[in-house]
Design an enzyme around this catalytic site. Structure first.
Site, PDB file in Angstrom:
ATOM      1  N   MET A 137       0.855  -0.958  -0.003  1.00 45.81           N
ATOM      2  CA  MET A 137       0.104  -0.066   0.022  1.00 45.81           C
ATOM      3  C   MET A 137       1.077   1.163   0.011  1.00 45.81           C
ATOM      4  O   MET A 137       0.305   2.348   0.273  1.00 45.81           O
ATOM      5  CB  MET A 137      -0.934  -0.323   1.387  1.00 45.81           C
ATOM      6  CG  MET A 137      -1.757  -1.142   0.989  1.00 45.81           C
ATOM      7  SD  MET A 137      -2.848  -1.185  -0.509  1.00 45.81           S
ATOM      8  CE  MET A 137      -3.694  -2.716  -0.012  1.00 45.81           C
ATOM      9  N   LEU A 151       5.231   3.815  -4.774  1.00 54.99           N
ATOM     10  CA  LEU A 151       6.829   3.953  -4.902  1.00 54.99           C
ATOM     11  C   LEU A 151       7.259   5.074  -5.840  1.00 54.99           C
ATOM     12  O   LEU A 151       6.438   5.327  -6.827  1.00 54.99           O
ATOM     13  CB  LEU A 151       7.336   2.585  -5.476  1.00 54.99           C
ATOM     14  CG  LEU A 151       7.225   1.408  -4.407  1.00 54.99           C
ATOM     15  CD1 LEU A 151       7.390   0.092  -4.978  1.00 54.99           C
ATOM     16  CD2 LEU A 151       8.278   1.283  -3.294  1.00 54.99           C
ATOM     17  N   HIS A 175      -4.166  -5.686  -8.976  1.00 60.21           N
ATOM     18  CA  HIS A 175      -5.147  -4.573  -8.798  1.00 60.21           C
ATOM     19  C   HIS A 175      -6.555  -5.296  -8.639  1.00 60.21           C
ATOM     20  O   HIS A 175      -6.750  -5.898  -9.754  1.00 60.21           O
ATOM     21  CB  HIS A 175      -4.912  -3.383  -9.431  1.00 60.21           C
ATOM     22  CG  HIS A 175      -5.901  -2.399  -9.104  1.00 60.21           C
ATOM     23  ND1 HIS A 175      -5.581  -1.564  -8.303  1.00 60.21           N
ATOM     24  CD2 HIS A 175      -7.050  -1.809  -9.776  1.00 60.21           C
ATOM     25  CE1 HIS A 175      -6.567  -0.435  -8.039  1.00 60.21           C
ATOM     26  NE2 HIS A 175      -7.478  -0.843  -8.988  1.00 60.21           N
TER      27      HIS A 175
HETATM   28  C1  GAR Z   1      -5.873  -7.295  -2.791  1.00 59.49           C
HETATM   29  O1  GAR Z   1      -7.278  -7.333  -3.012  1.00 59.49           O
HETATM   30  C2  GAR Z   1      -5.130  -6.554  -3.700  1.00 59.49           C
HETATM   31  O2  GAR Z   1      -5.460  -6.533  -5.320  1.00 59.49           O
HETATM   32  C3  GAR Z   1      -5.230  -5.056  -3.299  1.00 59.49           C
HETATM   33  O3  GAR Z   1      -5.018  -5.168  -1.871  1.00 59.49           O
HETATM   34  C4  GAR Z   1      -5.668  -6.309  -1.596  1.00 59.49           C
HETATM   35  C5  GAR Z   1      -4.557  -7.074  -0.643  1.00 59.49           C
HETATM   36  O4  GAR Z   1      -5.028  -8.293  -0.208  1.00 59.49           O
HETATM   37  N1  GAR Z   1      -4.032  -4.278  -3.806  1.00 59.49           N
HETATM   38  C6  GAR Z   1      -4.550  -2.993  -4.140  1.00 59.49           C
HETATM   39  O5  GAR Z   1      -5.352  -2.528  -3.864  1.00 59.49           O
HETATM   40  C7  GAR Z   1      -3.204  -2.214  -4.502  1.00 59.49           C
HETATM   41  N2  GAR Z   1      -3.623  -1.074  -5.106  1.00 59.49           N
HETATM   42  P1  GAR Z   1      -3.923  -9.210   0.323  1.00 59.49           P
HETATM   43  O6  GAR Z   1      -2.925  -8.452   1.549  1.00 59.49           O
HETATM   44  O7  GAR Z   1      -4.787 -10.328   1.154  1.00 59.49           O
HETATM   45  O8  GAR Z   1      -3.230  -9.797  -0.704  1.00 59.49           O
END
Ligand code: GAR
Length: 210
Positions: free
Chosen positions: A91, A94, A110
């Site tokens: 999150m 970079l 994403h």
């Molecule tokens: C996931 O849904 C991923 O796609 C999203 O955060 C979640 C993390 O879950 N990423 C974003 O939104 C990046 N922009 P996880 O820690 O269980 O893998």
């Protein structure tokens, strides 16, 4: 064999999907060598430890600037001879210098069909809240290379997922993970490590397995 670093901040279910794929022999020519978390409380760290993967915590707030943070991150990656960086629910945005230095060697997952519901402010559950607020009938997930534009790099793979009547953001998030993210990400990582991906501008060409 390409050494992979997975960058995480939270629950780490996508990291788990990568670990499971690796343990099932489905990551061709790649090995997860390092997990770096921006959050010391991330459950993802426990998942990595359970799988015997070395971990490090790098908190953004311990550095004066995004560049200083990225410099420290880069040093860790270089020290381990990392060839692929995977952002799996990472999150922290970079800086451009880092994205350029690692061009075509950073993959992000994403939770929407880019270019919908992406860019600054669209992360985690917020993405699904926005999709439900818009009333879309179909959403999904995207795996892409990371460029200087947030969620703007060349798309490797996408998968559509239906929105159902009465979905909450959490229910939709889980469905998108199960039906798309946990499938697309290990596949893309394996394709990268096996040398099957070629970036041609915005288009990523995927060679079929021989
Ligand atoms: C996931 O849904 C991923 O796609 C999203 O955060 C979640 C993390 O879950 N990423 C974003 O939104 C990046 N922009 P996880 O820690 O269980 O893998």
């Amino acid at each position: 064999m390409i050494k992979i670093a997975v960058l995480v901040s939270g629950g780490g279910t996508n990291l788990q999907a990568l670990i499971d794929a690796q343990q099932a022999g489905k990551i061709e020519n790649g090995r997860i060598a390092l997990v770096i978390s921006s959050n010391p409380q991330a459950y993802a760290l426990e998942r990595a430890a359970e799988a015997g993967i070395p971990t490090e915590v790098l908190r953004r707030r311990d550095y004066d600037s995004a560049d200083a943070y990225a410099h420290a991150l880069d040093a860790r990656l270089q020290a381990q001879d990392i060839g692929l960086v995977v952002l799996a629910g990472f999150m922290t945005v970079l800086p451009d210098s880092f994205c350029r230095a690692w061009e075509n060697r950073i993959i992000n997952v994403h939770p929407s069909l880019i270019p919908s519901f992406c860019g600054e402010g669209f992360y985690g559950l917020h993405v699904h809240e926005a999709a439900l607020a818009k009333g879309v009938k179909v959403t999904g997930a995207t795996v892409h290379f990371v460029s200087e534009v947030v969620d703007g790099g060349a798309i490797i793979a996408q998968k559509a997922v239906n929105v159902e009547e009465g979905d909450t953001p959490a229910v939709l998030q889980r469905r998108v993970m199960e039906q798309a993210e946990w499938i697309l990400l290990p596949q893309a990582v394996s394709d990268f490590c096996a040398g099957r991906l070629t970036v041609r501008g915005a288009w990523v060409e995927r060679k079929e397995k021989e």
